[in-house]
Design an enzyme around this catalytic site. Structure first.
Site, PDB file in Angstrom:
ATOM      1  N   LYS A  97       0.868  -1.185   0.000  1.00 30.74           N
ATOM      2  CA  LYS A  97       0.000   0.000   0.000  1.00 30.74           C
ATOM      3  C   LYS A  97       0.903   1.233   0.000  1.00 30.74           C
ATOM      4  CE  LYS A  97      -1.501   2.993   2.515  1.00 30.74           C
ATOM      5  NZ  LYS A  97      -1.455   4.135   1.584  1.00 30.74           N
TER       6      LYS A  97
ATOM      7  N   GLU B 293      10.114   1.301  10.182  1.00 25.32           N
ATOM      8  CA  GLU B 293      11.121   2.317   9.811  1.00 25.32           C
ATOM      9  C   GLU B 293      10.438   3.662   9.988  1.00 25.32           C
ATOM     10  OE1 GLU B 293      14.204   1.864   9.041  1.00 25.32           O
ATOM     11  OE2 GLU B 293      14.293  -0.287   8.695  1.00 25.32           O
TER      12      GLU B 293
ATOM     13  N   CYS C 207      14.009  10.899   5.908  1.00 20.47           N
ATOM     14  CA  CYS C 207      14.041  10.545   7.334  1.00 20.47           C
ATOM     15  C   CYS C 207      15.451  10.694   7.900  1.00 20.47           C
ATOM     16  CB  CYS C 207      13.551   9.118   7.521  1.00 20.47           C
ATOM     17  SG  CYS C 207      14.446   7.957   6.482  1.00 20.47           S
TER      18      CYS C 207
ATOM     19  N   GLU D 167      10.734  16.608  13.283  1.00 23.63           N
ATOM     20  CA  GLU D 167      11.293  16.533  11.930  1.00 23.63           C
ATOM     21  C   GLU D 167      10.869  17.766  11.151  1.00 23.63           C
ATOM     22  OE1 GLU D 167       9.565  12.617  10.761  1.00 23.63           O
ATOM     23  OE2 GLU D 167      11.562  12.289   9.947  1.00 23.63           O
TER      24      GLU D 167
END
Ligand code: NAP
Length: 482
Positions: free
Chosen positions: A178, A254, A288, A385
């Site tokens: 997905k 992750e 990331c 982030e």
């Protein structure tokens, strides 16, 4: 393949392209222009069930396919991706917005997962030994874990998918992917390529949905599904871990990062600047592993800050699809607003702007390359982030101080260290709480190395010798009296 309009955009289930069972679609937007460029099916629960059925129907055939044959098919996926690299890169640049040069880098990186896992597929071995009591032999056999649900983000539409699909297929598993709703076209283009490479129907299935929570929960509740491999935000990762716990499903996660980029006084200044540009600006900061906090020692601070300002201010901002673009748009308006919120917060707390620092006017989700200095430890961007082209610099004096600062985060994915003193570099690397460290380098991603984080950055590893494949296998122990 010629251009994106020629790609198949249906749900890819059991080797067939189909519309969703209720005919609904998800629109795909070009982040450079905000124009709708395509529509993909919006999978229902019935479609998700069909995808699990297809993966189940293909499971025993694929599991029993000899490793050499699986390896050859994976190798063919690598070759086709390499042959079609330019077209795939153009598609990624279009739907994701990243600069073509970054998109080309992504395709090469993504294809490598097939080459690497083609090589690993024939080297999966078990263990054989004598029990300490001497009464029996211990045989350990590694078997495919079963049907895997793979969920990927938009920031690397090709690589995050192949980093999961290639080891899963090498291990002998069948999968349902997905992809993110913002970047489904690359995932579907790759599905057509797998078919051309000889991946049998049902071994890889791809579905897009605007209801990822409901659809994923339904797939995880199906007893035939044994694995969830997720790449995305820590928040969604936590939700999926809780959901998987209900069914005791193996999880690889992750998740997000908050990478420190540390420059000591004795660093090679030019090398550190080159590394900072890669670590910060690959994918316009939407990675990331992106350098999220730049800690620069007092003696080199001013020269580094000025060098970074010059390089960042000189970057060409524009649509990813234009050949001279160096910094493309962000993925959505929401992403731009978040970046700006973090920058305005840093200003309010005393940070100074060296370049950039305000939302770009006009259409498209652009944010200018921005350098800030004197960013205080309590600024929101030191803890969240940024996921954009903003480099926040903070000054430090000593080694212990910078280690404490680097570790002052719930995340632990990536970290960067620049020093000419290798002993110091290794000492600091050993003390930083992070799954991956780049020492005098701006990039660490490599299919041959274990990728993954500690703390809230995740569970498990992708890539590397055995690490990536073992995530898709179960160790079966057989006690043997001989
Ligand atoms: P995200 O919002 O967590 O979404 C990631 C994927 O999860 C998408 O496919 C999304 O589908 C799906 N999703 C969202 N909610 C879900 C739910 N309740 N149940 C099941 N699936 C759900 O992350 P993102 O914004 O796409 O990606 C950015 C994040 O990914 C950053 O935090 C980044 O650090 C992280 N990331 C980590 C790595 C790594 O290797 N550690 C690599 C790349 C990115 P929709 O698109 O349909 O919402």
């Amino acid at each position: 393949m010629s251009d994106y309009t020629t790609f198949s955009h249906g749900l890819y289930i059991g080797g067939k392209w189909r519309a969703s069972s209720d005919g609904r679609v998800i629109e795909v937007v070009d982040p450079s222009t905000e124009a709708v460029i395509a529509a993909v099916p919006d999978a229902t629960l019935a479609d998700a069930g069909a995808a699990v059925d297809a993966a189940a129907a293909a499971a025993s055939g694929w599991r029993e396919t000899p490793p050499r044959r699986r390896s050859e098919i994976l190798r063919r996926c690598f070759e086709l991706m390499t042959e079609q690299a330019e077209t795939l890169a153009a598609l990624i640049a279009l739907e994701n917005g990243k600069a073509l040069r970054d998109a080309r880098g992504e395709v090469a990186y993504a294809a490598e997962f097939f080459r690497w896992n083609a090589e690993e597929a024939v080297r999966i071995s078990g263990e054989f030994g004598l029990s300490p009591s001497g009464t029996n032999r211990i045989v350990v056999d590694y078997q495919p874990i079963g049907i895997c649900v793979l969920i990927t983000p938009w920031n690397f539409p090709a690589a995050m998918a192949t980093r999961k699909i290639a080891p899963a297929l090498a291990a002998g598993c069948t999968v349902i992917l997905k992809p993110a709703s913002e970047t489904p076209l690359t995932a579907y283009a790759l599905a057509a390529l797998y078919e051309e490479a000889g991946v049998p129907p049902g071994v890889v299935n791809v579905i897009t949905t605007s209801n990822p929570g409901t659809v994923t929960s339904a797939m995880l509740a199906d007893a035939r599904v044994r694995k969830l491999s997720f790449t995305g935000s820590t928040g969604v990762g936590r939700v999926l871990l809780a959901e998987s716990a209900k069914h005791v499903i193996s999880c690889s996660m992750e998740l997000g990062g908050n990478a420190p980029f540390i420059v000591f006084d004795d660093a090679d200044l030019e090398a550190a600047l080159d590394g900072a540009m890669i670590a910060k600006m690959r994918n316009a900061g939407e990675a990331c592993t992106a350098a999220n906090r730049l800690y620069v020692q007092a003696g080199i601070h001013d020269a580094f800050a000025e060098g970074l300002r010059k390089r960042m201010a000189a970057l060409k901002v524009g649509p990813g699809t234009e050949s001279d673009t160096e910094c493309g748009p962000m993925i959505t308006r929401k992403a731009v607003d978040k970046i700006d919120r973090l920058v305005q917060d840093a200003f309010a707390r005393g940070a100074k702007v060296l370049c950039g620092g305000a939302i770009s006017e006009g259409r498209g989700y652009f944010y200018p390359p921005t350098v800030l200095c004197d960013v205080p430890a309590d600024a929101l961007m030191a803890h969240e982030e940024i996921f954009g082209p903003v480099a926040p610099i903070s000054r430090f004096e000593g080694e212990a101080e910078v280690i404490a600062k680097a570790n002052d985060t719930e995340y632990g994915l990536a970290a960067y260290i620049y020093t000419r003193d290798l002993a110091k570099g290794m000492r600091v690397a050993s003390k930083i709480e992070s799954g991956m460290i780049a020492l005098n380098r701006g990039l660490m991603s490599d299919p041959a190395a274990p990728f993954g984080g500690v703390k809230q950055s995740g569970l498990g590893r992708e890539g590397g010798q055995k690490h990536g494949i073992v995530e898709f296998m179960e160790a079966k122990y057989i006690a043997v009296t001989m």
